[in-house]
Design an enzyme around this catalytic site. Structure first.
Site, PDB file in Angstrom:
ATOM      1  N   SER A   1     -17.283 -21.411  49.218  1.00 14.45           N
ATOM      2  CA  SER A   1     -18.681 -21.791  47.558  1.00 14.45           C
ATOM      3  C   SER A   1     -19.313 -22.381  46.985  1.00 14.45           C
ATOM      4  O   SER A   1     -18.840 -21.845  45.490  1.00 14.45           O
ATOM      5  CB  SER A   1     -19.647 -20.292  47.342  1.00 14.45           C
ATOM      6  OG  SER A   1     -19.922 -20.176  49.183  1.00 14.45           O
TER       7      SER A   1
ATOM      8  N   LYS B   1     -25.647 -22.345  52.001  1.00 16.75           N
ATOM      9  CA  LYS B   1     -24.834 -21.216  51.376  1.00 16.75           C
ATOM     10  C   LYS B   1     -25.829 -21.142  50.349  1.00 16.75           C
ATOM     11  O   LYS B   1     -26.356 -19.215  50.278  1.00 16.75           O
ATOM     12  CB  LYS B   1     -23.166 -21.453  50.428  1.00 16.75           C
ATOM     13  CG  LYS B   1     -22.848 -20.061  51.267  1.00 16.75           C
ATOM     14  CD  LYS B   1     -22.957 -19.083  51.635  1.00 16.75           C
ATOM     15  CE  LYS B   1     -21.832 -18.217  51.130  1.00 16.75           C
ATOM     16  NZ  LYS B   1     -20.131 -17.838  50.626  1.00 16.75           N
TER      17      LYS B   1
ATOM     18  N   LYS C   1     -21.873 -17.080  39.934  1.00 14.91           N
ATOM     19  CA  LYS C   1     -22.015 -17.925  40.270  1.00 14.91           C
ATOM     20  C   LYS C   1     -22.589 -18.971  41.101  1.00 14.91           C
ATOM     21  O   LYS C   1     -23.477 -19.851  41.055  1.00 14.91           O
ATOM     22  CB  LYS C   1     -20.746 -18.381  40.683  1.00 14.91           C
ATOM     23  CG  LYS C   1     -19.786 -19.975  41.194  1.00 14.91           C
ATOM     24  CD  LYS C   1     -18.588 -19.602  42.311  1.00 14.91           C
ATOM     25  CE  LYS C   1     -18.993 -19.563  43.331  1.00 14.91           C
ATOM     26  NZ  LYS C   1     -18.204 -19.761  44.925  1.00 14.91           N
TER      27      LYS C   1
END
Length: 299
Positions: A108, A182, A250
Protein backbone atom coordinates in the site's frame (compact mmCIF):
# COMPACT_ATOMS: atom_id res chain seq x y z
CA UNK A 1 17.80 -15.70 -20.68
CA UNK A 2 15.07 -13.83 -22.53
CA UNK A 3 12.11 -12.82 -20.37
CA UNK A 4 8.72 -14.24 -21.20
CA UNK A 5 6.28 -11.41 -21.91
CA UNK A 6 4.21 -11.64 -24.12
CA UNK A 7 4.49 -15.44 -24.05
CA UNK A 8 1.90 -17.02 -21.77
CA UNK A 9 2.78 -17.44 -18.12
CA UNK A 10 3.45 -21.05 -17.24
CA UNK A 11 4.63 -22.51 -13.90
CA UNK A 12 7.32 -24.55 -15.68
CA UNK A 13 8.78 -21.53 -17.49
CA UNK A 14 7.96 -18.28 -15.69
CA UNK A 15 10.51 -17.29 -13.06
CA UNK A 16 9.02 -15.40 -10.10
CA UNK A 17 10.94 -13.11 -7.75
CA UNK A 18 9.47 -12.12 -4.37
CA UNK A 19 10.44 -9.44 -1.85
CA UNK A 20 8.50 -9.13 1.42
CA UNK A 21 7.78 -12.13 3.64
CA UNK A 22 6.05 -10.44 6.55
CA UNK A 23 2.57 -10.89 7.99
CA UNK A 24 0.99 -11.46 4.55
CA UNK A 25 3.80 -11.90 2.05
CA UNK A 26 4.95 -15.33 3.21
CA UNK A 27 1.42 -16.75 2.82
CA UNK A 28 0.98 -15.14 -0.59
CA UNK A 29 4.21 -16.47 -2.04
CA UNK A 30 3.45 -19.91 -0.59
CA UNK A 31 0.42 -20.10 -2.91
CA UNK A 32 2.66 -19.33 -5.89
CA UNK A 33 5.11 -22.06 -4.87
CA UNK A 34 2.22 -24.50 -4.38
CA UNK A 35 1.08 -23.77 -7.95
CA UNK A 36 4.44 -25.04 -9.21
CA UNK A 37 6.25 -21.81 -10.06
CA UNK A 38 10.00 -21.35 -9.64
CA UNK A 39 10.34 -18.65 -6.96
CA UNK A 40 13.39 -16.74 -5.75
CA UNK A 41 13.06 -14.73 -2.52
CA UNK A 42 15.07 -11.80 -1.20
CA UNK A 43 15.04 -10.84 2.47
CA UNK A 44 17.47 -8.75 4.50
CA UNK A 45 17.53 -11.57 7.05
CA UNK A 46 17.83 -14.81 5.09
CA UNK A 47 16.94 -16.82 8.20
CA UNK A 48 13.35 -15.70 7.65
CA UNK A 49 13.28 -17.55 4.32
CA UNK A 50 13.89 -21.02 5.78
CA UNK A 51 10.24 -22.08 5.68
CA UNK A 52 9.92 -20.98 2.06
CA UNK A 53 13.13 -22.80 1.18
CA UNK A 54 11.59 -26.04 2.51
CA UNK A 55 8.72 -25.42 0.04
CA UNK A 56 11.11 -25.06 -2.89
CA UNK A 57 11.97 -21.39 -2.83
CA UNK A 58 15.48 -20.16 -3.64
CA UNK A 59 17.18 -17.04 -2.27
CA UNK A 60 19.03 -14.07 -3.72
CA UNK A 61 21.54 -11.79 -2.03
CA UNK A 62 20.16 -8.47 -3.32
CA UNK A 63 17.12 -7.04 -5.12
CA UNK A 64 19.23 -6.63 -8.25
CA UNK A 65 20.40 -10.25 -8.18
CA UNK A 66 16.83 -11.43 -7.63
CA UNK A 67 15.64 -9.40 -10.64
CA UNK A 68 18.38 -10.85 -12.82
CA UNK A 69 16.98 -14.32 -12.02
CA UNK A 70 13.30 -13.42 -12.58
CA UNK A 71 10.72 -12.64 -15.24
CA UNK A 72 8.24 -11.12 -12.78
CA UNK A 73 9.19 -9.54 -9.43
CA UNK A 74 6.58 -9.01 -6.70
CA UNK A 75 7.13 -6.69 -3.76
CA UNK A 76 5.03 -6.24 -0.62
CA UNK A 77 6.89 -4.23 2.01
CA UNK A 78 6.26 -1.68 4.74
CA UNK A 79 6.02 1.75 3.14
CA UNK A 80 6.72 3.97 0.15
CA UNK A 81 10.33 4.62 1.17
CA UNK A 82 11.00 0.87 1.15
CA UNK A 83 9.36 0.58 -2.25
CA UNK A 84 11.45 3.40 -3.70
CA UNK A 85 14.69 1.90 -2.40
CA UNK A 86 13.92 -1.67 -3.49
CA UNK A 87 12.69 -0.80 -6.97
CA UNK A 88 14.50 2.41 -7.95
CA UNK A 89 17.71 2.19 -5.90
CA UNK A 90 21.17 1.61 -7.41
CA UNK A 91 20.99 -2.07 -6.41
CA UNK A 92 17.22 -2.22 -6.90
CA UNK A 93 14.93 -4.42 -8.93
CA UNK A 94 14.83 -2.23 -12.04
CA UNK A 95 18.63 -2.14 -12.18
CA UNK A 96 18.64 -5.91 -12.72
CA UNK A 97 15.40 -6.68 -14.55
CA UNK A 98 15.88 -7.60 -18.20
CA UNK A 99 13.86 -5.90 -20.98
CA UNK A 100 10.35 -7.34 -21.04
CA UNK A 101 10.42 -8.04 -17.30
CA UNK A 102 7.56 -7.01 -15.05
CA UNK A 103 7.46 -5.58 -11.52
CA UNK A 104 4.31 -5.88 -9.40
CA UNK A 105 4.23 -3.78 -6.24
CA UNK A 106 1.60 -5.03 -3.80
CA UNK A 107 2.58 -2.63 -1.02
CA UNK A 108 0.00 0.00 0.00
CA UNK A 109 1.95 2.95 -1.33
CA UNK A 110 1.65 6.34 -3.01
CA UNK A 111 -0.06 6.63 -6.41
CA UNK A 112 2.56 9.15 -7.53
CA UNK A 113 5.37 6.73 -6.72
CA UNK A 114 3.59 4.00 -8.69
CA UNK A 115 3.51 6.30 -11.72
CA UNK A 116 7.20 7.13 -11.23
CA UNK A 117 8.10 3.42 -11.11
CA UNK A 118 5.99 2.78 -14.19
CA UNK A 119 7.75 5.54 -16.13
CA UNK A 120 11.20 4.24 -15.15
CA UNK A 121 10.21 0.67 -16.02
CA UNK A 122 9.05 1.70 -19.47
CA UNK A 123 12.27 3.70 -19.97
CA UNK A 124 14.09 0.41 -19.44
CA UNK A 125 11.69 -1.48 -21.75
CA UNK A 126 10.13 -3.21 -18.73
CA UNK A 127 6.63 -3.04 -17.26
CA UNK A 128 5.26 -2.07 -13.84
CA UNK A 129 1.95 -2.81 -12.16
CA UNK A 130 0.75 -1.41 -8.82
CA UNK A 131 -1.41 -4.02 -7.12
CA UNK A 132 -2.11 -3.42 -3.41
CA UNK A 133 -4.41 -5.87 -1.68
CA UNK A 134 -7.30 -6.05 0.76
CA UNK A 135 -8.25 -9.02 2.91
CA UNK A 136 -5.65 -9.15 5.67
CA UNK A 137 -3.67 -12.16 6.76
CA UNK A 138 -6.75 -14.43 6.59
CA UNK A 139 -7.26 -13.53 2.93
CA UNK A 140 -3.56 -14.10 2.29
CA UNK A 141 -3.62 -17.54 3.93
CA UNK A 142 -6.77 -18.62 2.09
CA UNK A 143 -5.82 -17.17 -1.30
CA UNK A 144 -8.86 -14.89 -1.18
CA UNK A 145 -7.37 -11.42 -1.33
CA UNK A 146 -8.83 -8.67 -3.47
CA UNK A 147 -6.06 -7.26 -5.66
CA UNK A 148 -6.47 -3.69 -6.98
CA UNK A 149 -4.37 -3.47 -10.14
CA UNK A 150 -3.15 -0.38 -11.98
CA UNK A 151 -1.03 -0.22 -15.12
CA UNK A 152 -1.48 -1.62 -18.62
CA UNK A 153 -4.54 -3.83 -18.93
CA UNK A 154 -2.69 -6.26 -21.21
CA UNK A 155 0.04 -6.80 -18.61
CA UNK A 156 -2.48 -7.29 -15.81
CA UNK A 157 -4.32 -9.83 -17.94
CA UNK A 158 -1.02 -11.57 -18.73
CA UNK A 159 -0.26 -11.80 -15.00
CA UNK A 160 -3.66 -13.32 -14.19
CA UNK A 161 -2.54 -16.96 -13.86
CA UNK A 162 -0.10 -16.17 -11.07
CA UNK A 163 -2.14 -13.36 -9.48
CA UNK A 164 -5.19 -15.61 -9.20
CA UNK A 165 -3.27 -17.96 -6.91
CA UNK A 166 -3.54 -15.15 -4.35
CA UNK A 167 -7.06 -13.86 -4.92
CA UNK A 168 -9.39 -11.92 -7.21
CA UNK A 169 -7.89 -9.28 -9.51
CA UNK A 170 -9.74 -6.00 -10.11
CA UNK A 171 -8.23 -3.86 -12.87
CA UNK A 172 -8.71 -0.19 -11.97
CA UNK A 173 -6.97 1.75 -14.75
CA UNK A 174 -3.58 3.26 -15.52
CA UNK A 175 -0.48 3.40 -13.34
CA UNK A 176 -1.30 4.52 -9.78
CA UNK A 177 -4.96 3.53 -10.04
CA UNK A 178 -4.50 0.44 -7.91
CA UNK A 179 -2.94 2.52 -5.15
CA UNK A 180 -5.71 5.13 -5.34
CA UNK A 181 -8.29 2.35 -5.04
CA UNK A 182 -6.56 0.96 -1.94
CA UNK A 183 -6.46 4.39 -0.28
CA UNK A 184 -10.21 4.75 -0.89
CA UNK A 185 -10.68 1.29 0.58
CA UNK A 186 -8.78 2.29 3.71
CA UNK A 187 -10.81 5.47 4.10
CA UNK A 188 -13.92 3.30 4.30
CA UNK A 189 -12.32 0.67 6.55
CA UNK A 190 -11.00 3.32 8.95
CA UNK A 191 -14.39 5.01 9.21
CA UNK A 192 -16.13 1.67 9.75
CA UNK A 193 -13.59 0.75 12.44
CA UNK A 194 -14.20 3.97 14.38
CA UNK A 195 -17.98 3.67 14.11
CA UNK A 196 -17.85 0.06 15.29
CA UNK A 197 -15.53 0.95 18.17
CA UNK A 198 -17.83 3.76 19.32
CA UNK A 199 -20.89 1.50 19.08
CA UNK A 200 -19.21 -1.14 21.25
CA UNK A 201 -18.07 1.38 23.84
CA UNK A 202 -21.55 2.93 23.94
CA UNK A 203 -23.03 -0.55 24.53
CA UNK A 204 -20.53 -1.21 27.32
CA UNK A 205 -21.27 2.11 29.04
CA UNK A 206 -25.00 1.42 28.73
CA UNK A 207 -24.53 -1.85 30.61
CA UNK A 208 -25.07 -4.11 27.60
CA UNK A 209 -23.10 -7.24 26.83
CA UNK A 210 -21.13 -6.08 23.75
CA UNK A 211 -21.14 -9.56 22.18
CA UNK A 212 -24.93 -9.76 22.50
CA UNK A 213 -25.19 -6.24 21.11
CA UNK A 214 -23.15 -7.27 18.06
CA UNK A 215 -25.38 -10.30 17.52
CA UNK A 216 -28.48 -8.10 17.74
CA UNK A 217 -27.39 -5.49 15.17
CA UNK A 218 -25.18 -7.41 12.74
CA UNK A 219 -27.96 -8.31 10.28
CA UNK A 220 -29.39 -4.81 10.04
CA UNK A 221 -28.09 -1.62 8.48
CA UNK A 222 -25.31 -1.40 11.09
CA UNK A 223 -23.83 -4.70 9.92
CA UNK A 224 -20.69 -4.71 7.78
CA UNK A 225 -17.69 -6.81 6.80
CA UNK A 226 -15.70 -4.85 9.39
CA UNK A 227 -18.21 -5.83 12.09
CA UNK A 228 -18.12 -9.46 10.98
CA UNK A 229 -14.32 -9.60 10.96
CA UNK A 230 -13.45 -7.42 13.94
CA UNK A 231 -16.53 -6.87 16.12
CA UNK A 232 -16.09 -9.82 18.46
CA UNK A 233 -12.34 -9.22 18.60
CA UNK A 234 -13.00 -5.65 19.78
CA UNK A 235 -15.55 -6.81 22.36
CA UNK A 236 -13.20 -9.49 23.71
CA UNK A 237 -10.10 -7.24 23.56
CA UNK A 238 -8.34 -9.49 21.08
CA UNK A 239 -5.97 -7.21 19.19
CA UNK A 240 -3.96 -9.78 17.24
CA UNK A 241 -2.79 -8.06 14.08
CA UNK A 242 -4.18 -8.93 10.68
CA UNK A 243 -2.87 -5.51 9.66
CA UNK A 244 -0.82 -3.18 11.86
CA UNK A 245 -2.40 -0.02 13.24
CA UNK A 246 0.65 1.95 12.13
CA UNK A 247 -0.14 0.97 8.54
CA UNK A 248 -3.63 2.46 8.88
CA UNK A 249 -2.00 5.73 9.97
CA UNK A 250 0.21 5.54 6.88
CA UNK A 251 -2.72 4.84 4.55
CA UNK A 252 -4.95 7.57 5.96
CA UNK A 253 -1.98 9.93 5.78
CA UNK A 254 -1.72 9.26 2.05
CA UNK A 255 -5.39 10.13 1.75
CA UNK A 256 -4.72 13.44 3.48
CA UNK A 257 -1.84 14.13 1.09
CA UNK A 258 -4.29 13.93 -1.79
CA UNK A 259 -5.49 17.38 -0.64
CA UNK A 260 -9.14 16.33 -0.74
CA UNK A 261 -11.46 17.71 1.96
CA UNK A 262 -12.22 14.66 4.10
CA UNK A 263 -12.78 15.77 7.70
CA UNK A 264 -13.91 12.33 8.86
CA UNK A 265 -10.74 10.71 7.54
CA UNK A 266 -8.61 13.37 9.26
CA UNK A 267 -10.31 12.65 12.59
CA UNK A 268 -9.96 8.90 12.11
CA UNK A 269 -6.25 9.32 11.41
CA UNK A 270 -5.88 11.22 14.70
CA UNK A 271 -7.53 8.36 16.61
CA UNK A 272 -5.31 5.70 15.04
CA UNK A 273 -2.31 7.98 15.61
CA UNK A 274 -3.28 8.06 19.29
CA UNK A 275 -3.15 4.27 19.30
CA UNK A 276 0.36 4.31 17.83
CA UNK A 277 1.47 7.02 20.26
CA UNK A 278 0.35 4.76 23.10
CA UNK A 279 2.81 2.13 21.90
CA UNK A 280 0.21 -0.02 20.13
CA UNK A 281 1.27 0.49 16.53
CA UNK A 282 2.01 -3.22 16.05
CA UNK A 283 -1.45 -4.26 17.26
CA UNK A 284 -4.34 -4.86 14.86
CA UNK A 285 -6.60 -2.10 13.56
CA UNK A 286 -9.33 -3.24 15.97
CA UNK A 287 -7.26 -2.06 18.94
CA UNK A 288 -8.49 1.47 18.22
CA UNK A 289 -11.48 0.56 20.43
CA UNK A 290 -9.18 1.06 23.42
CA UNK A 291 -8.57 4.66 22.33
CA UNK A 292 -12.34 5.21 22.49
CA UNK A 293 -12.51 3.41 25.84
CA UNK A 294 -9.81 5.68 27.30
CA UNK A 295 -11.61 8.78 26.01
CA UNK A 296 -14.66 7.54 27.93
CA UNK A 297 -12.80 6.79 31.14
CA UNK A 298 -12.95 3.01 30.70
CA UNK A 299 -9.94 0.80 31.34
Amino acid sequence: METQYPKLIEPSKTRIGWIGIGIMGSAMVSHILAAGYSVTVYARDLRKTKDLQTKGGRTANSPKELAEMSDVVFTIVGNSNDVRSLLLGDDGVLSGLKPGGVTVDMTSSKPGLAREIYAEARRRDCWAVDAPVSGGDAGAREGKLTIFAGGDSEIVEWLAPVMKTMGIVRFMGGAGSGQSCKIGNQICVGSNMIGLAEGIVFAEKAGLDPVKWLEAVKDGAAGSAVMRLFGEMMAKRDYMATGFAEYMVKDLGMAAEAATAMPGTALNKQLFTGMVANGDGKLGFQGVVDVIRRLNGLS
